[in-house]
Design a protein around this motif. Sequence first.
Motif, PDB file in Angstrom:
ATOM      1  N   THR A  69     -62.823  -6.771  52.918  1.00  0.00           N
ATOM      2  CA  THR A  69     -61.508  -7.364  53.196  1.00  0.00           C
ATOM      3  C   THR A  69     -61.732  -8.789  53.676  1.00  0.00           C
ATOM      4  O   THR A  69     -62.832  -9.331  53.528  1.00  0.00           O
ATOM      5  N   THR A  74     -54.771 -12.628  59.114  1.00  0.00           N
ATOM      6  CA  THR A  74     -54.381 -11.318  59.615  1.00  0.00           C
ATOM      7  C   THR A  74     -52.869 -11.105  59.610  1.00  0.00           C
ATOM      8  O   THR A  74     -52.422  -9.975  59.568  1.00  0.00           O
ATOM      9  N   PHE A  95     -48.513  -5.262  54.703  1.00  0.00           N
ATOM     10  CA  PHE A  95     -49.753  -5.431  55.467  1.00  0.00           C
ATOM     11  C   PHE A  95     -49.577  -5.101  56.949  1.00  0.00           C
ATOM     12  O   PHE A  95     -50.563  -4.923  57.659  1.00  0.00           O
ATOM     13  N   PRO A 100     -55.789  -5.961  57.165  1.00  0.00           N
ATOM     14  CA  PRO A 100     -57.250  -6.099  57.247  1.00  0.00           C
ATOM     15  C   PRO A 100     -57.852  -5.552  58.544  1.00  0.00           C
ATOM     16  O   PRO A 100     -58.905  -4.911  58.513  1.00  0.00           O
ATOM     17  N   THR A 103     -58.017  -1.863  58.331  1.00  0.00           N
ATOM     18  CA  THR A 103     -59.091  -1.447  57.414  1.00  0.00           C
ATOM     19  C   THR A 103     -60.438  -1.540  58.128  1.00  0.00           C
ATOM     20  O   THR A 103     -61.276  -0.633  58.045  1.00  0.00           O
ATOM     21  N   GLN A 420     -58.253  -5.279  49.764  1.00  0.00           N
ATOM     22  CA  GLN A 420     -57.245  -5.045  50.806  1.00  0.00           C
ATOM     23  C   GLN A 420     -55.965  -4.480  50.199  1.00  0.00           C
ATOM     24  O   GLN A 420     -55.324  -3.608  50.784  1.00  0.00           O
ATOM     25  N   TRP A 423     -56.742  -0.811  49.743  1.00  0.00           N
ATOM     26  CA  TRP A 423     -56.746  -0.025  51.000  1.00  0.00           C
ATOM     27  C   TRP A 423     -55.313   0.131  51.526  1.00  0.00           C
ATOM     28  O   TRP A 423     -54.902   1.228  51.897  1.00  0.00           O
ATOM     29  N   SER A 424     -54.562  -0.990  51.559  1.00  0.00           N
ATOM     30  CA  SER A 424     -53.201  -0.927  52.128  1.00  0.00           C
ATOM     31  C   SER A 424     -52.321   0.010  51.308  1.00  0.00           C
ATOM     32  O   SER A 424     -51.641   0.881  51.863  1.00  0.00           O
TER      33      SER A 424
END
Length: 450
Positions: A69, A74, A95, A100, A103, A420, A423-424
């Motif tokens: 990531t 952020t 997000f 991040p 994660t 990212q 993952w998100s």
Amino acid sequence: MNLTKAVTSIVAVQKLNEEVLVVVGGGAAGVYGAIRAKTLAPNLNVMVIEKGRPLSKVKISGGGRCNVTNGHFTDAKSLAEHYPRGHKEFRGPFFNVHGPMDTMSWFSNHGVQLKVEDDGRVFPVSNSSASIVDCLMSEAKRTGVSLQTGKVVTSASISSGGKFALKIQKLMNSVEHVEANYLLIASGSSRQGFSLAAQLGHSLVDPVPSLFTFKIEDPQLAELSGVSFPKVRAKLKLENIQRHLPQYTQVGPMLVTHWGLSGPVILRLSAWGARDLFASDYKGLLIVDFAPDLHLEDVKTILSRHKSQFMKQKVHSSCPSEFGLVKRFWKYLLDREEINDEILWASISNKSLASISSLLKQCIFKVLGKGQFKDEFVTAGGVQLSEISLKTMESKIHSRLFFAGEVLNVDGVTGGFNFQNAWSGGYIAGTSIGKLANGEFLGRDVSNLA
Ligand SMILES: Cc1cc2nc3c(=O)[nH]c(=O)nc-3n(C[C@H](O)[C@H](O)[C@H](O)COP(=O)(O)OP(=O)(O)OC[C@H]3O[C@@H](n4cnc5c(N)ncnc54)[C@H](O)[C@@H]3O)c2cc1C
């Protein structure tokens, strides 16, 4: 494939009253989402169907190190700006639910130590993508996710009972039919995945490549292969494309390769220009400013001052240090201006100084095609974001159908932004499915649906 050999069987995957989630694709988004759903709803039967090897892109990513990531951006707004497709939509809650930092916490809570490099890229401390792959595989196993490889989901429809009727082709041509209560399509940029989305009524934005280098045919430039510039300003102008987005000008490092130009600036231009570059057959002009912090007049002044200070030196062997250029590139510029190898600073005309200044500030390269970027490449295009609720990753067309990762019309620039997204999206989809399986209510979002 010999279809006459095909064996068709209805697989009894469902125990009485057991609900089934099928995840299409064992990549970053699919495995992360499956783990999340199974963690929230341990009684849910979670099957990940993967046609090849699970997490194969994670394995090869980031040159084998996996840029997990990005640790520098952020907040949702600044993060969103790193997604040529997705920047408007990602300014919302996407997000904030799992960004991040979440994660990074997830991986460190699961035993993977991470480090943030100076440019913000996050890697495992081991410098090996195997740390990420092993972590996800063992967590999938621990939670009870069933990871089934060597199987392709070839078709999807809605059964009379409102479930997802899936046809799964195995090696040796045998076929399984599975009915799932929940379906998460996390098939990356695979055409089969796009086809499943279309079969379920979703519209697709045509896929085109993103994140590539520029092919430039210039034998003298090719000789500079390996030379890098810490900071240039590069502007992309494309054939037959009138509009000019602000993102078609990028500032940052650039690298000469043996087939053209690469480095962060070029990759960002390739990502933001992916669609227009495709439309113009990857032909255009790249205008590079090699002294982005100096005005043209300052460049001229520096050259004139250098001339008066180094009269007896050859122009080719003495470059003003203010430009921070390597000798080989200085020579390249002078050769382009046809400045004689032997000429002394004392003899150089003001006209030549003006033309060197212009070349430094506006050096034009002809882009003739796209090259490859072996560390990362992604696909722009996929399932329309307007058809998905980014709060839940649920389809606005069918309830209990979810999407995550690169299958969506989302792609980021290099730096960990593409993972990212996976993952998100995987986490949000897994959370939604887990909640539904636990009998919780998920507010439905049908806004912006044409
Ligand atoms: C060489 C390379 C290096 C990269 N490095 C980085 C990096 O360092 N950092 C970063 O952020 N991004 C990187 N990326 C981009 C990143 O890998 C992708 O954005 C990310 O993998 C997308 O995850 P995903 O789960 O959506 O899709 P994928 O990882 O592509 O996973 C999808 C999976 O679905 C399977 N599948 C597809 N269709 C079916 C079907 N019908 N039935 C069964 N299985 C199916 C595929 O086999 C695949 O395994 C890199 C990409 C490449 C190519």
